[in-house]
Design an enzyme around this catalytic site. Sequence first.
Site, PDB file in Angstrom:
ATOM      1  N   LYS A 173       0.845  -1.199   0.000  1.00  0.00           N
ATOM      2  CA  LYS A 173       0.000   0.000   0.000  1.00  0.00           C
ATOM      3  C   LYS A 173       0.879   1.247   0.000  1.00  0.00           C
ATOM      4  O   LYS A 173       1.632   1.479   0.939  1.00  0.00           O
ATOM      5  CB  LYS A 173      -0.891   0.031   1.242  1.00  0.00           C
ATOM      6  CG  LYS A 173      -1.959   1.123   1.131  1.00  0.00           C
ATOM      7  CD  LYS A 173      -2.679   1.367   2.446  1.00  0.00           C
ATOM      8  CE  LYS A 173      -2.036   2.472   3.252  1.00  0.00           C
ATOM      9  NZ  LYS A 173      -2.009   3.792   2.583  1.00  0.00           N
ATOM     10  N   GLY A 226       7.251   5.247   7.788  1.00  0.00           N
ATOM     11  CA  GLY A 226       6.293   6.325   8.054  1.00  0.00           C
ATOM     12  C   GLY A 226       6.579   6.956   9.402  1.00  0.00           C
ATOM     13  O   GLY A 226       7.704   6.884   9.915  1.00  0.00           O
ATOM     14  N   THR A 230       2.644   6.059  14.091  1.00  0.00           N
ATOM     15  CA  THR A 230       2.044   4.968  13.305  1.00  0.00           C
ATOM     16  C   THR A 230       2.842   3.681  13.510  1.00  0.00           C
ATOM     17  O   THR A 230       2.267   2.598  13.661  1.00  0.00           O
ATOM     18  CB  THR A 230       2.021   5.330  11.795  1.00  0.00           C
ATOM     19  OG1 THR A 230       1.575   6.663  11.643  1.00  0.00           O
ATOM     20  CG2 THR A 230       1.121   4.398  11.018  1.00  0.00           C
ATOM     21  N   GLU A 248      10.778   1.786   9.733  1.00  0.00           N
ATOM     22  CA  GLU A 248      11.640   2.945   9.427  1.00  0.00           C
ATOM     23  C   GLU A 248      10.826   4.188   9.739  1.00  0.00           C
ATOM     24  O   GLU A 248       9.860   4.493   9.041  1.00  0.00           O
ATOM     25  CB  GLU A 248      12.029   2.939   7.941  1.00  0.00           C
ATOM     26  CG  GLU A 248      12.799   1.720   7.490  1.00  0.00           C
ATOM     27  CD  GLU A 248      14.195   1.654   8.058  1.00  0.00           C
ATOM     28  OE1 GLU A 248      14.718   2.700   8.501  1.00  0.00           O
ATOM     29  OE2 GLU A 248      14.770   0.559   8.064  1.00  0.00           O
ATOM     30  N   CYS A 282      13.242  12.128   5.475  1.00  0.00           N
ATOM     31  CA  CYS A 282      13.511  11.706   6.856  1.00  0.00           C
ATOM     32  C   CYS A 282      14.967  11.944   7.237  1.00  0.00           C
ATOM     33  O   CYS A 282      15.294  12.001   8.413  1.00  0.00           O
ATOM     34  CB  CYS A 282      13.153  10.243   7.028  1.00  0.00           C
ATOM     35  SG  CYS A 282      13.953   9.205   5.795  1.00  0.00           S
ATOM     36  N   GLU A 383       9.745  16.345  15.392  1.00  0.00           N
ATOM     37  CA  GLU A 383       9.918  16.284  13.938  1.00  0.00           C
ATOM     38  C   GLU A 383       8.933  17.231  13.249  1.00  0.00           C
ATOM     39  O   GLU A 383       7.730  17.134  13.467  1.00  0.00           O
ATOM     40  CB  GLU A 383       9.691  14.854  13.435  1.00  0.00           C
ATOM     41  CG  GLU A 383       9.995  14.720  11.956  1.00  0.00           C
ATOM     42  CD  GLU A 383       9.702  13.335  11.397  1.00  0.00           C
ATOM     43  OE1 GLU A 383       8.632  12.777  11.686  1.00  0.00           O
ATOM     44  OE2 GLU A 383      10.551  12.821  10.653  1.00  0.00           O
TER      45      GLU A 383
END
Length: 479
Positions: A173, A226, A230, A248, A282, A383
């Site tokens: 996905k 992500g 999550t 990750e 990231c 972040e």
Amino acid sequence: MKIQNYINGQFLPPVADGWIDNYCPANGEVYGQIPNSSKEDVESAYMAAKSAFPTWSQTTLEARSRILIKISELLEANLQRFAEAESKDNGKPISLAKTIDIPRAASNFRFFGNAITQFASESHESIGLNAINYTLRQPIGVVGCISPWNLPLYLFTWKIAPAIAAGNCVVAKPSEITPMTAYLLGDILKEAGLPKGVLNIVHGLGTSTGQAIVEHPGIKAISFTGGTATGAHIARVAAPMFKKLSLELGGKNPNIIFADCDYDDMLETTVRSSFANQGQICLCGSRIFIEASIYEKFKTDFVTKVKALKVGHPSEEDTNIGALVSKPHLEKVMEYIEIAKQENGKILCGGNRVTVEDYENGYYLQPTVIEVETDECRINQEEVFGPVVTIMPFHTEEEVLKMANKVKYGLSATLWTNNLKRTMRMSNQLQSGIVWINTWMMRDLRTPFGGVKASGVGREGGFEALRFFTETKNVCIKY
Ligand code: NAD
């Protein structure tokens, strides 16, 4: 335009006929719909993958490799089409999509097409016991791959390529915010001759479609990239089912600059490591620490260069900063700029939305540099994932090391110095999965990639990825 799921080698609408609007970040308008896939869609993707697995897992490495390399070649041949789609869907400058995103997606397939032919396992002779052990690394079965919006096809294929190279079948996905290039990939999979069911692509929301993949009892491993929250949620769902997990997650990476570095190289790279892809990588260095003796000079030179960056429509070749990916994300980033102001952060440049002529509703933001008084403020700890960096001076190696490590994240760190002993000392002590010395985001796909602390669990890249996507079995033979 309505895009479709790619299940069992066919483009299919979602079973329940639910759709989600897809926005173009450059003008803020809806330009298509994507499937809002339900559990039933995930189930049919799973069934397709399950029935493809016995044959695919027994397909020779040479045949698998040939197909992966063919996919890579077809992506290269369709570079312009894919780059335009990525830029439109994500808001990133077309120049970046053409030189980084799509070439790297092609490299991912080529790299793992080659790597699988070199992947080997160990044997251990038990001397004096007349026995030998050998290790089998067997494909897991059906695995799930879930990716984010910032480098859409690049990160989607970074998971899929090793998963199928290793003999697994996949339910994947992409982010619902940037589904377009994953959809276009379907045509290429067909043309490359990937057998039906080996790779199934379902579109939809994380909380429903993504959740259905993670919860599915037949999907034995989840590779996720992500946000940290999550990732934590996925770990909670997957743990009782004992799924293999690779996570990750987010970062808040330090960029540490010593006075003895190659200044011009550092300055140019620091502009890139701060603002490439609108700061939505990231690996971007969002906390810049500068040795006090060059602080004022750096501040002047850096701000001058940042002010010269062109914020513009992503399709223009000379655009440096395109649009942020979505309205909610733009609002989140702007909220952080306000928080920084309340924390006595001084805005040295940027801080405001940009109106691009003819695209007034696009999600454009000036690249923003904030001078902070302390590393403990929220803008330095949380972040932001946008075109916002902080700068502050430091005096000693010990002081900067402490500040660099004093965040919950640990993905990457960049260090600018020509002092070899300091390089060795600091790279040993920096709490991060990756340390770049005198460079940034230089990638060799054989190297382990991933973070520590709240930046994730596990490593991708090279044989690490092939190990993740295989189950290890020891066989002991007495003779
Ligand atoms: P996100 O966590 O919101 O979404 C990532 C993916 O997970 C999307 O496909 C989403 O639909 C899906 N998802 C959301 N909820 C889910 C659930 N409950 N179950 C299953 N799937 C679910 O992240 P994002 O906003 O798309 O991406 C930005 C984040 O990704 C940033 O934190 C960034 O640092 C991180 N990131 C990390 C790396 C890395 O390599 N460490 C690389 C790129 C981005």
